[in-house]
Design an enzyme around this catalytic site. Sequence first.
Site, PDB file in Angstrom:
ATOM      1  N   PHE A   1      83.750  57.427  30.880  1.00  0.00           N
ATOM      2  CA  PHE A   1      83.272  56.767  31.903  1.00  0.00           C
ATOM      3  C   PHE A   1      82.253  54.877  31.818  1.00  0.00           C
ATOM      4  O   PHE A   1      81.426  54.419  31.934  1.00  0.00           O
ATOM      5  CB  PHE A   1      81.324  57.453  32.023  1.00  0.00           C
ATOM      6  CG  PHE A   1      81.409  57.727  30.759  1.00  0.00           C
ATOM      7  CD1 PHE A   1      80.524  56.727  29.750  1.00  0.00           C
ATOM      8  CD2 PHE A   1      81.229  58.654  30.161  1.00  0.00           C
ATOM      9  CE1 PHE A   1      80.333  56.981  28.688  1.00  0.00           C
ATOM     10  CE2 PHE A   1      81.121  59.552  28.612  1.00  0.00           C
ATOM     11  CZ  PHE A   1      79.982  58.302  28.229  1.00  0.00           C
TER      12      PHE A   1
ATOM     13  N   HIS B   1      67.691  52.971  28.508  1.00  0.00           N
ATOM     14  CA  HIS B   1      68.458  53.188  27.267  1.00  0.00           C
ATOM     15  C   HIS B   1      67.722  53.214  26.422  1.00  0.00           C
ATOM     16  O   HIS B   1      66.832  52.059  26.482  1.00  0.00           O
ATOM     17  CB  HIS B   1      69.592  52.022  27.274  1.00  0.00           C
ATOM     18  CG  HIS B   1      70.575  52.581  26.458  1.00  0.00           C
ATOM     19  ND1 HIS B   1      71.795  53.022  25.351  1.00  0.00           N
ATOM     20  CD2 HIS B   1      69.533  51.603  24.844  1.00  0.00           C
ATOM     21  CE1 HIS B   1      71.704  52.785  24.466  1.00  0.00           C
ATOM     22  NE2 HIS B   1      70.812  52.340  24.081  1.00  0.00           N
TER      23      HIS B   1
ATOM     24  N   ASN C   1      70.713  56.510  34.345  1.00  0.00           N
ATOM     25  CA  ASN C   1      69.979  57.457  34.429  1.00  0.00           C
ATOM     26  C   ASN C   1      68.829  56.672  34.210  1.00  0.00           C
ATOM     27  O   ASN C   1      67.786  56.460  32.562  1.00  0.00           O
ATOM     28  CB  ASN C   1      70.052  57.831  33.144  1.00  0.00           C
ATOM     29  CG  ASN C   1      70.930  57.672  32.262  1.00  0.00           C
ATOM     30  OD1 ASN C   1      70.873  56.219  32.289  1.00  0.00           O
ATOM     31  ND2 ASN C   1      71.249  58.069  30.991  1.00  0.00           N
TER      32      ASN C   1
HETATM   33  P1  CMP Z   1      72.939  55.952  27.701  1.00  0.00           P
HETATM   34  O1  CMP Z   1      71.400  56.230  27.100  1.00  0.00           O
HETATM   35  O2  CMP Z   1      72.162  54.321  28.198  1.00  0.00           O
HETATM   36  O3  CMP Z   1      74.032  55.262  26.641  1.00  0.00           O
HETATM   37  C1  CMP Z   1      75.423  55.995  27.134  1.00  0.00           C
HETATM   38  C2  CMP Z   1      74.888  55.962  28.298  1.00  0.00           C
HETATM   39  O4  CMP Z   1      76.499  56.677  29.207  1.00  0.00           O
HETATM   40  C3  CMP Z   1      73.909  57.158  29.062  1.00  0.00           C
HETATM   41  O5  CMP Z   1      72.978  56.566  29.086  1.00  0.00           O
HETATM   42  C4  CMP Z   1      74.488  57.560  30.519  1.00  0.00           C
HETATM   43  O6  CMP Z   1      74.168  56.706  31.263  1.00  0.00           O
HETATM   44  C5  CMP Z   1      75.653  57.272  30.208  1.00  0.00           C
HETATM   45  N1  CMP Z   1      77.147  58.610  30.152  1.00  0.00           N
HETATM   46  C6  CMP Z   1      76.442  59.212  29.388  1.00  0.00           C
HETATM   47  N2  CMP Z   1      77.782  61.034  29.644  1.00  0.00           N
HETATM   48  C7  CMP Z   1      78.393  60.385  30.927  1.00  0.00           C
HETATM   49  C8  CMP Z   1      79.305  60.804  31.827  1.00  0.00           C
HETATM   50  N3  CMP Z   1      79.410  61.833  31.429  1.00  0.00           N
HETATM   51  N4  CMP Z   1      79.454  59.954  33.020  1.00  0.00           N
HETATM   52  C9  CMP Z   1      78.986  58.774  33.415  1.00  0.00           C
HETATM   53  N5  CMP Z   1      77.841  58.193  32.287  1.00  0.00           N
HETATM   54  C10 CMP Z   1      77.522  58.792  30.830  1.00  0.00           C
END
Ligand code: CMP
Length: 117
Positions: free
Chosen positions: A59, A117, A114
């Site tokens: 990803f 961060h 989401n």
């Molecule tokens: P964040 O806390 O920003 O840290 C890494 C980011 O990668 C996480 O939040 C998600 O937004 C993203 N992420 C983690 N796992 C996946 C996944 N399986 N598919 C897409 N995005 C992901």
Amino acid sequence: MAVSRTLSIIKPDATNRNLTGKINAMFEDAGLRIVAQKRLHLSKAQAGKFYEVHAERPFYDELCEFMCSAPVVVQVLEGEDAVTANRTVMGATNPAEADAGTIRGDYGLEKGRNICH
Ligand code: CMP
């Protein structure tokens, strides 16, 4: 537990949906003080460097594209055990698994969108 600081980023899905104020209120209600914040547009290089730890993950490219797709709000949050307090109020990485009352539980739509961060 001592007062400490942690980095926070309000992501493009949140700024696009005009949720910055609601998210900041949740940080403050959780006992975190926003001691600095700036709304800015990340470059591809900045996003790639920030998420370098995920460079081998499938990803990674999509994540970097997304983080550059609209403005983010980068913040310094301060409070008692700020890292833990921030993690608790953000909720689980996957919004589908995040508790109601957490930022991701209330506003997140999917893992890659989401909110924070
Ligand atoms: P964040 O806390 O920003 O840290 C890494 C980011 O990668 C996480 O939040 C998600 O937004 C993203 N992420 C983690 N796992 C996946 C996944 N399986 N598919 C897409 N995005 C992901």
